[in-house]
Design a protein around this motif. Structure first.
Motif, PDB file in Angstrom:
ATOM      1  N   TRP A 482       0.805  -1.227   0.000  1.00  0.00           N
ATOM      2  CA  TRP A 482       0.000   0.000   0.000  1.00  0.00           C
ATOM      3  C   TRP A 482       0.829   1.265   0.000  1.00  0.00           C
ATOM      4  O   TRP A 482       0.380   2.304  -0.521  1.00  0.00           O
ATOM      5  CB  TRP A 482      -1.010  -0.001   1.143  1.00  0.00           C
ATOM      6  CG  TRP A 482      -0.494   0.013   2.553  1.00  0.00           C
ATOM      7  CD1 TRP A 482      -0.353  -1.061   3.378  1.00  0.00           C
ATOM      8  CD2 TRP A 482      -0.076   1.155   3.309  1.00  0.00           C
ATOM      9  NE1 TRP A 482       0.142  -0.662   4.603  1.00  0.00           N
ATOM     10  CE2 TRP A 482       0.309   0.684   4.598  1.00  0.00           C
ATOM     11  CE3 TRP A 482       0.005   2.518   3.041  1.00  0.00           C
ATOM     12  CZ2 TRP A 482       0.778   1.539   5.598  1.00  0.00           C
ATOM     13  CZ3 TRP A 482       0.469   3.368   4.034  1.00  0.00           C
ATOM     14  CH2 TRP A 482       0.839   2.885   5.289  1.00  0.00           C
ATOM     15  N   HIS A 574      -8.185   5.753  -0.571  1.00  0.00           N
ATOM     16  CA  HIS A 574      -9.083   5.052   0.329  1.00  0.00           C
ATOM     17  C   HIS A 574     -10.541   5.480   0.212  1.00  0.00           C
ATOM     18  O   HIS A 574     -11.202   5.768   1.209  1.00  0.00           O
ATOM     19  CB  HIS A 574      -8.623   5.117   1.787  1.00  0.00           C
ATOM     20  CG  HIS A 574      -7.842   6.315   2.190  1.00  0.00           C
ATOM     21  ND1 HIS A 574      -8.084   7.581   1.745  1.00  0.00           N
ATOM     22  CD2 HIS A 574      -6.791   6.426   3.040  1.00  0.00           C
ATOM     23  CE1 HIS A 574      -7.232   8.419   2.284  1.00  0.00           C
ATOM     24  NE2 HIS A 574      -6.420   7.740   3.077  1.00  0.00           N
ATOM     25  N   ASN A 596      -4.311   1.147  -9.892  1.00  0.00           N
ATOM     26  CA  ASN A 596      -5.143   0.877  -8.723  1.00  0.00           C
ATOM     27  C   ASN A 596      -4.279   1.041  -7.473  1.00  0.00           C
ATOM     28  O   ASN A 596      -3.489   0.164  -7.130  1.00  0.00           O
ATOM     29  CB  ASN A 596      -5.734  -0.537  -8.789  1.00  0.00           C
ATOM     30  CG  ASN A 596      -6.665  -0.828  -7.623  1.00  0.00           C
ATOM     31  OD1 ASN A 596      -6.766  -0.046  -6.670  1.00  0.00           O
ATOM     32  ND2 ASN A 596      -7.365  -1.957  -7.685  1.00  0.00           N
ATOM     33  N   GLN A 598      -5.581   1.868  -4.396  1.00  0.00           N
ATOM     34  CA  GLN A 598      -6.406   1.779  -3.196  1.00  0.00           C
ATOM     35  C   GLN A 598      -5.790   0.845  -2.151  1.00  0.00           C
ATOM     36  O   GLN A 598      -5.270  -0.214  -2.480  1.00  0.00           O
ATOM     37  CB  GLN A 598      -7.799   1.261  -3.568  1.00  0.00           C
ATOM     38  CG  GLN A 598      -8.591   2.184  -4.476  1.00  0.00           C
ATOM     39  CD  GLN A 598      -9.200   3.365  -3.736  1.00  0.00           C
ATOM     40  OE1 GLN A 598      -9.328   3.366  -2.518  1.00  0.00           O
ATOM     41  NE2 GLN A 598      -9.603   4.385  -4.489  1.00  0.00           N
ATOM     42  N   GLY A 599      -5.854   1.256  -0.869  1.00  0.00           N
ATOM     43  CA  GLY A 599      -5.389   0.348   0.166  1.00  0.00           C
ATOM     44  C   GLY A 599      -4.676   0.981   1.342  1.00  0.00           C
ATOM     45  O   GLY A 599      -4.240   0.269   2.248  1.00  0.00           O
ATOM     46  N   CYS A 611      -2.441   1.486   6.760  1.00  0.00           N
ATOM     47  CA  CYS A 611      -3.134   0.568   5.866  1.00  0.00           C
ATOM     48  C   CYS A 611      -4.641   0.758   5.958  1.00  0.00           C
ATOM     49  O   CYS A 611      -5.187   1.018   7.044  1.00  0.00           O
ATOM     50  CB  CYS A 611      -2.754  -0.874   6.234  1.00  0.00           C
ATOM     51  SG  CYS A 611      -3.526  -2.142   5.214  1.00  0.00           S
ATOM     52  N   SER A 613      -6.939  -1.709   4.322  1.00  0.00           N
ATOM     53  CA  SER A 613      -7.091  -2.898   3.467  1.00  0.00           C
ATOM     54  C   SER A 613      -8.526  -3.112   3.007  1.00  0.00           C
ATOM     55  O   SER A 613      -8.754  -3.787   2.009  1.00  0.00           O
ATOM     56  CB  SER A 613      -6.589  -4.137   4.213  1.00  0.00           C
ATOM     57  OG  SER A 613      -7.287  -4.313   5.428  1.00  0.00           O
ATOM     58  N   SER A 616      -8.824  -2.166  -0.522  1.00  0.00           N
ATOM     59  CA  SER A 616      -7.904  -2.777  -1.485  1.00  0.00           C
ATOM     60  C   SER A 616      -8.590  -3.928  -2.207  1.00  0.00           C
ATOM     61  O   SER A 616      -8.591  -5.074  -1.739  1.00  0.00           O
ATOM     62  CB  SER A 616      -6.642  -3.268  -0.758  1.00  0.00           C
ATOM     63  OG  SER A 616      -5.696  -3.738  -1.689  1.00  0.00           O
ATOM     64  N   PRO A 672      -5.713  -4.814  -7.225  1.00  0.00           N
ATOM     65  CA  PRO A 672      -4.871  -3.926  -6.419  1.00  0.00           C
ATOM     66  C   PRO A 672      -3.426  -3.889  -6.904  1.00  0.00           C
ATOM     67  O   PRO A 672      -2.836  -4.921  -7.214  1.00  0.00           O
ATOM     68  CB  PRO A 672      -4.972  -4.536  -5.015  1.00  0.00           C
ATOM     69  CG  PRO A 672      -6.308  -5.211  -4.997  1.00  0.00           C
ATOM     70  CD  PRO A 672      -6.493  -5.744  -6.391  1.00  0.00           C
TER      71      PRO A 672
END
Length: 776
Positions: A482, A574, A596, A598-599, A611, A613, A616, A672
């Motif tokens: 991440w 996020h 990508n 995201q996470g 994080c 997650s 993600s 991800p």
């Protein structure tokens, strides 16, 4: 000079001068409310340069060194912003209300509305000895923080601590505003007025992750040799921290290891510089060629100079050798009263209230605890002259200047942060002009408006993101992934602000990292330099060869990458849905990158990156030729898309060609930390024929379209000529199969598959492009 800002270069249908103004208790843009409940002590002055902007200040009840005042309330308007999450680094943040802002915000853009409210930029700047930032206030107030950094420097009346600019294009908005501020302050130069150093066009290798402080000549030699032998020769070698002579205050500098026994993480940060010359590791280097290879007795066979000379002589692609140093000489500055060094005094750093709210940082903690051996501002020129004159004499071509945003912590006795910064940046600029051709600098840890507005008269290249972290220094095992998305978002959005001052540098990465391909794709289209920090002998040459040509050059875009419009006001880290898309331009194609990310990212509650997650997972987005800002690239020869009705879009990973109308959208789904790169090429009809043609480029290279150096259509000969830099598989869209193809006048074999002409281009054993003719 400030750009011409006339009605003709805006597409806002009905301009109502001034476009942005203070009307009673409201800031209004083109007749639409922007900020409400503006206090009566706030003053707005229309810009003399444009009807699209105004300067903002205020009157305080008393003169102080720090003021926090409301400039109005922001309610229900989407914004994107850039704020300092660490002392040294900024990132992207979004929201809808004043309370959503972060402290130490450097720039805010308010989104335009369908009803006619334009984009509005809020840009805190410097005024006299004071510097400004934005932060959240009570009940959705946008607060302006104006501070000198010294209790001895007070003020109470301000007229230009903030600049507000309005416009209908978010990219031109920022660029035009910077032009106005450039003319207003006269303390910096825009990127378009400067030339970045030659390293931006070279593949590079940095020693940091390979050695950290244990860097030594033999290791550098072996590192370069390994890359050369693997077919990816570097044009830049950056010797990072570990070459200087340093010591702790309690070390005996005559008997210790010049600080090189301090190699644990962060252990070097309390150290101070004790010599301008290199430490014993490089000082004791002995050239195998002896001391007098020319027979003229002019070259020494020992020390850093001999090493740099031998390195360049042996590895002919190495055109540039840079070294690292901190703005104040070293992390802890200079060791006071040490022979051969200018005067210095250990100053106890003090964090401002805004910096107290930034993320905990090992470097900050070490520096605050141990102080900085600061050279007085009137003698800063002695610091840089001593350091840079020696480096130039031993063949060093430039410097990475790190730990830049330290001055604001040590300015109490030196007239405040602005005046101390002016003195240091003036001395640094003069030295760089004298010793490194005026532009031989990479600026780092410099993410604050003090530096951008005061330190960029000559410096034209700088880091636009936090460090590339192989793993999470806080210990989160998921950080290996991440944090890479964070890095990409830092660089993309920060460039919207910083790219007006410095050419964006997206930092090094490691070609063997689990997310190496993810990083490589972003670097390939970033428009900045590409360099790695691989350990010696540990390389992914298959990946590197998608970035590096056999001569050590790269296929660099013409501009610097920026987020697409549909990403500007979204959260690609996020929110669980937004895909980061960035655009750039080559000479004859556009390029669109989808990532990508995201996470994980900034957490307001814990005041650190962490994080996330739960976000993600796979995300989907739409891509279109319109995502590329064809008219907003910083290039002297923008691609003309006037009348273009069709684009050829080639997907690097999918190896698929899509023909798209200008507004047609193509769906992309990414897992991800996955990516896709799309080369977007305008389709041209060959005059006198029905042939539709669009070059794609070398599809074995991540920036495929960057290989195209020239493009000529010949209607009389029914041919197209493309000059291609590099080697590999050249593809072009063609609605009809050519009757023949030639490279440099010689007929060559080619394939025609799914409307693509495919030709294998050999390396021409020089840096000259290959001329490919398509005959119809």
């Amino acid at each position: 000079m400030a750009p011409s800002l006339t009605k003709e270069n805006s597409s806002i249908a009905e301009i109502k001068p001034p476009l942005i103004s203070l009307q009673g208790p409201e800031f209004v843009a083109n007749g639409h409310l922007v900020l409400s409940d503006v206090p009566p002590n706030v003053v707005a002055t229309p810009s003399a340069a444009t009807a699209y902007g105004c300067f903002v200040g205020f009157d305080a009840d008393e003169a102080k060194s720090r003021h926090v005042v409301s400039i109005g309330k922001l309610k229900g308007i989407r914004f994107m912003s850039i704020f300092r999450f660490k002392v040294w680094w900024t990132t992207h943040w979004v929201g809808d209300n004043g309370r959503d802002l972060e402290n130490e915000t450097q720039m805010v853009i308010l989104e335009k509305s369908d009803s006619g409210r334009p984009y509005v930029l809020l840009l805190p700047i410097v005024e006299g000895p004071f510097r400004s930032s934005l932060q959240p206030g009570e009940d959705d107030s946008v607060d302006l923080c104006v501070e000198s950094g010294s209790t001895k420097v007070a003020g109470g009346n301000f007229r230009s601590s903030l600049y507000i600019h309005a416009g209908d294009d978010p990219y031109r908005l920022v660029k035009e505003a910077m032009g106005v501020v450039r003319a207003h302050l006269g303390t910096f130069k825009l990127l378009e007025e400067k030339t970045p150093p030659g390293i931006v066009d070279k593949f590079g290798w940095c020693t940091w992750d390979a050695f950290y402080l244990k860097v030594h000549p033999q290791g550098v030699w072996e590192g370069v040799k390994g890359l050369v032998d693997g077919g990816c020769p570097p044009g830049l070698v950056l010797i990072d921290d570990g070459w200087q002579s340093i010591s702790h205050d309690d070390d005996d500098p005559t008997t210790d290891q010049e600080g090189m026994n301090r190699t644990a993480a962060g252990e070097q940060m309390p150290c101070r510089l004790i010599k301008f010359k290199e430490n014993y590791k490089f000082r004791d280097y002995v050239s195998p060629k002896g001391s007098d290879p020319t027979g003229q007795g002019k070259r020494k066979g020992k020390g850093m100079g001999a090493f740099v000379r031998d390195l360049k002589d042996e590895f002919r692609t190495v055109d540039y050798v840079y070294v690292w140093h901190a703005l104040c000489g070293y992390w802890g500055g200079l060791r006071p009263k040490y022979p051969g060094l200018p005067e210095s005094n250990v100053i106890a750093p003090k964090l401002s209230p805004g910096l107290e709210l930034t993320m905990e940082d090992l470097a900050v903690d070490k520096i605050v605890n141990n102080g900085v051996g600061l050279v007085p501002p009137e003698k800063a020129d002695e610091l840089y002259e001593g350091l840079h004159s020696h480096l130039e004499s031993v063949g060093i071509d430039g410097v990475k200047v790190d730990v830049i945003h330290l001055l604001e912590m040590v300015c109490e006795e030196y007239g405040g942060r602005v005046e101390l910064a002016k003195a240091y940046y003036k001395a640094l600029t003069a030295s760089v002009k004298k010793h490194f051709k005026g532009n031989g600098v990479i600026a780092s840890m410099e993410h604050c408006n003090d530096f951008m507005l005061l330190g960029t008269e000559a410096i034209s290249l700088g880091r636009v993101g936090d460090d590339f972290w192989c793993t999470d220094p806080s210990g989160d095992p998921n950080g290996t992934f991440w944090l890479q998305g964070c890095h990409m978002v830092h660089c993309a959005y920060n460039s919207l602000w910083m790219g007006n001052f410095i050419h964006p540098d997206w930092d090094m990465f490691q070609s063997t990292h689990p997310c190496a391909v993810f990083h490589a794709a972003s670097r390939a289209i970033s428009g900045g330099p590409i360099y790695v920090s691989d350990s010696v002998g540990k390389h992914n040459f298959e990946l590197l060869k998608t970035l590096v040509l056999p001569d050590g050059s790269i296929l660099r875009c013409q501009c610097y990458a920026l987020p697409t419009r549909d990403c500007l006001f979204q959260d690609p880290l996020h929110d669980g849905t937004t895909m980061l898309k960035i655009w750039n331009l080559n000479k004859f194609t556009g390029v669109l990158g989808a990532f990508n990310c995201q996470g994980g990212g900034w957490c307001r509650e814990s005041r650190r990156n962490k994080c996330a997650s739960q976000y993600s997972h796979a995300v989907t987005a739409m891509a279109s030729p319109k995502d590329i800002e064809w008219r907003n690239g910083n290039t002297n020869s923008p691609i003309s898309i006037e009348g273009v009705q069709l684009f050829a879009m080639y997907m690097f990973k999918a190896k698929k060609l899509v023909l798209s109308k200008p507004s047609q959208k193509t769906g992309i789904s990414l897992d991800p930390f996955d990516f896709e790169l799309m080369t977007v090429s305008p389709v041209t009809v060959l005059a006198g024929t029905s042939v539709q043609f669009a070059p794609i480029g070398l599809v074995n290279m991540l920036n495929s379209g960057g290989a195209i150096e020239s493009l000529t259509f010949d209607g009389e000969e029914n041919s197209v000529r493309v000059a291609v830099k590099g080697t590999g598989e050249m593809r072009a869209f063609s609605s009809e199969k050519p009757r023949s193809c030639r490279i440099n006048g010689e007929d060559v074999a080619f394939a025609y598959d799914e409307c693509m002409v495919i030709i294998q281009v050999p390396w021409p054993n020089s840096s000259n492009p290959s001329l490919i003719d398509y005959l119809f």
